[in-house]
Design a protein around this motif. Structure first.
Motif, PDB file in Angstrom:
ATOM      1  N   HIS A 169     -10.728  -0.897  -6.116  1.00  0.00           N
ATOM      2  CA  HIS A 169      -9.705   0.103  -6.437  1.00  0.00           C
ATOM      3  C   HIS A 169     -10.071   0.738  -7.772  1.00  0.00           C
ATOM      4  CE1 HIS A 169      -7.050  -1.032  -3.172  1.00  0.00           C
ATOM      5  NE2 HIS A 169      -7.161  -2.301  -3.527  1.00  0.00           N
ATOM      6  N   CYS A 181      -4.334   5.586  -7.368  1.00  0.00           N
ATOM      7  CA  CYS A 181      -5.669   5.018  -7.172  1.00  0.00           C
ATOM      8  C   CYS A 181      -6.598   6.183  -6.848  1.00  0.00           C
ATOM      9  CB  CYS A 181      -5.638   4.007  -6.027  1.00  0.00           C
ATOM     10  SG  CYS A 181      -7.282   3.360  -5.619  1.00  0.00           S
ATOM     11  N   HIS A 212      -7.847   5.536  -3.066  1.00  0.00           N
ATOM     12  CA  HIS A 212      -6.892   5.581  -1.952  1.00  0.00           C
ATOM     13  C   HIS A 212      -5.683   6.434  -2.344  1.00  0.00           C
ATOM     14  CE1 HIS A 212      -8.997   1.580  -1.862  1.00  0.00           C
ATOM     15  NE2 HIS A 212      -9.388   2.131  -0.718  1.00  0.00           N
ATOM     16  N   MET A 222      -1.914   5.250  -2.632  1.00  0.00           N
ATOM     17  CA  MET A 222      -1.451   4.211  -3.569  1.00  0.00           C
ATOM     18  C   MET A 222      -0.781   4.866  -4.765  1.00  0.00           C
ATOM     19  SD  MET A 222      -4.595   1.450  -3.419  1.00  0.00           S
ATOM     20  CE  MET A 222      -3.878   0.296  -4.593  1.00  0.00           C
TER      21      MET A 222
HETATM   22 CU   LIG Z   1      -7.202   1.716  -4.132  1.00  0.00          CU
END
Ligand SMILES: [Cu+2]
Length: 238
Positions: free
Chosen positions: A130, A167, A170, A173
């Motif tokens: 992440h 994030c 992603h 997130m």
């Molecule tokens: Cu992530």
């Protein structure tokens, strides 16, 4: 007779002690209440993780968006209720860090409240990387890649700020760091309830903040060791 005596003592104390710093204790006052909504709030939507099958696999039942989370009885969750003015709070930030974990391609805490100067310890429990990116504007902005198996790291913020966290890998997130000068705060859970204990006598401004529905403030006065009820109602929009 006993009750009356106690009241007189408290009144006398507050008169004598008003200009000095009153240290909170068992006899201090408190503010408690509930945060709720009227109207129709936005419905939580399924999070699309199709771009990262490894993440989707960790949620066979799916995952829902958290920008508006409600509970029974029109309760509004993830609202930060805090003393925004009047708190004689010169206490140092707690030495203990607050934890913020990345787990299942999701932030374990959606709204994390902490003190200025207090460490947030950021960990990655996932078998994939992440890149946490708190989008600070008043404090320094940074982002950090955490490959799987790397140890947690800590960071503290100097200034009060409501910081959106995302994030960089992603897009779904999302979370908030709510950095507060005061130690008098609470974050509502499923029942929308909050309690701010250990308040010495005084006039306070209490503010409730929600990421989608904004900010509302109310004033009240704590005379002695009583618990005052204060409720917040946010008009909800779909
Ligand atoms: Cu992530």
């Amino acid at each position: 007779m006993r009750m009356q005596l106690a009241k007189v003592c408290v009144a006398a104390l507050s008169l004598v002690c008003a200009p000095a710093v009153v240290s909170p204790g068992p006899g201090a006052g408190a503010i408690s209440g509930k945060v709720s909504y009227t109207g129709t709030p936005a419905k939580a939507k399924p999070v699309d993780m199709s771009k990262e099958p490894a993440c989707a696999k960790m949620h066979p039942k799916g995952l829902l968006t958290e920008n508006v989370v409600t509970g029974p009885g029109n309760a509004l969750q993830n609202v930060v209720v805090y003393i925004s003015a009047g708190a004689p709070d010169s206490s140092a930030a707690p030495a203990a860090a607050v934890s913020f974990d990345q787990k299942g391609c999701h932030y374990a805490t959606h709204v994390l409240a902490l003190r200025t100067g207090q460490n947030v310890e950021i960990s990655n429990s996932d078998p994939l990387a992440h890149n946490i990116h708190p989008q600070a504007k008043i404090n320094r902005e940074w982002n950090r890649l955490q490959p799987p198996g790397t140890p947690p790291f800590s960071y503290s913020y100097e200034n009060e700020e409501f910081i959106p966290v995302k994030c960089n890998i992603h897009a779904w997130m999302k979370a908030y760091f709510v950095v507060l000068k005061t130690g008098h705060f609470a974050v509502t859970g499923e029942d929308g309830q909050f309690k701010l204990p250990d308040l010495p006598p005084g006039k306070y401004t209490v503010t409730a903040w929600h990421e989608s529905y904004g900010t509302r403030s109310q004033e009240l006065t704590i005379a002695g060791g009583e618990t005052q009820t204060l409720n917040f109602v946010f008009p909800a929009m779909p």
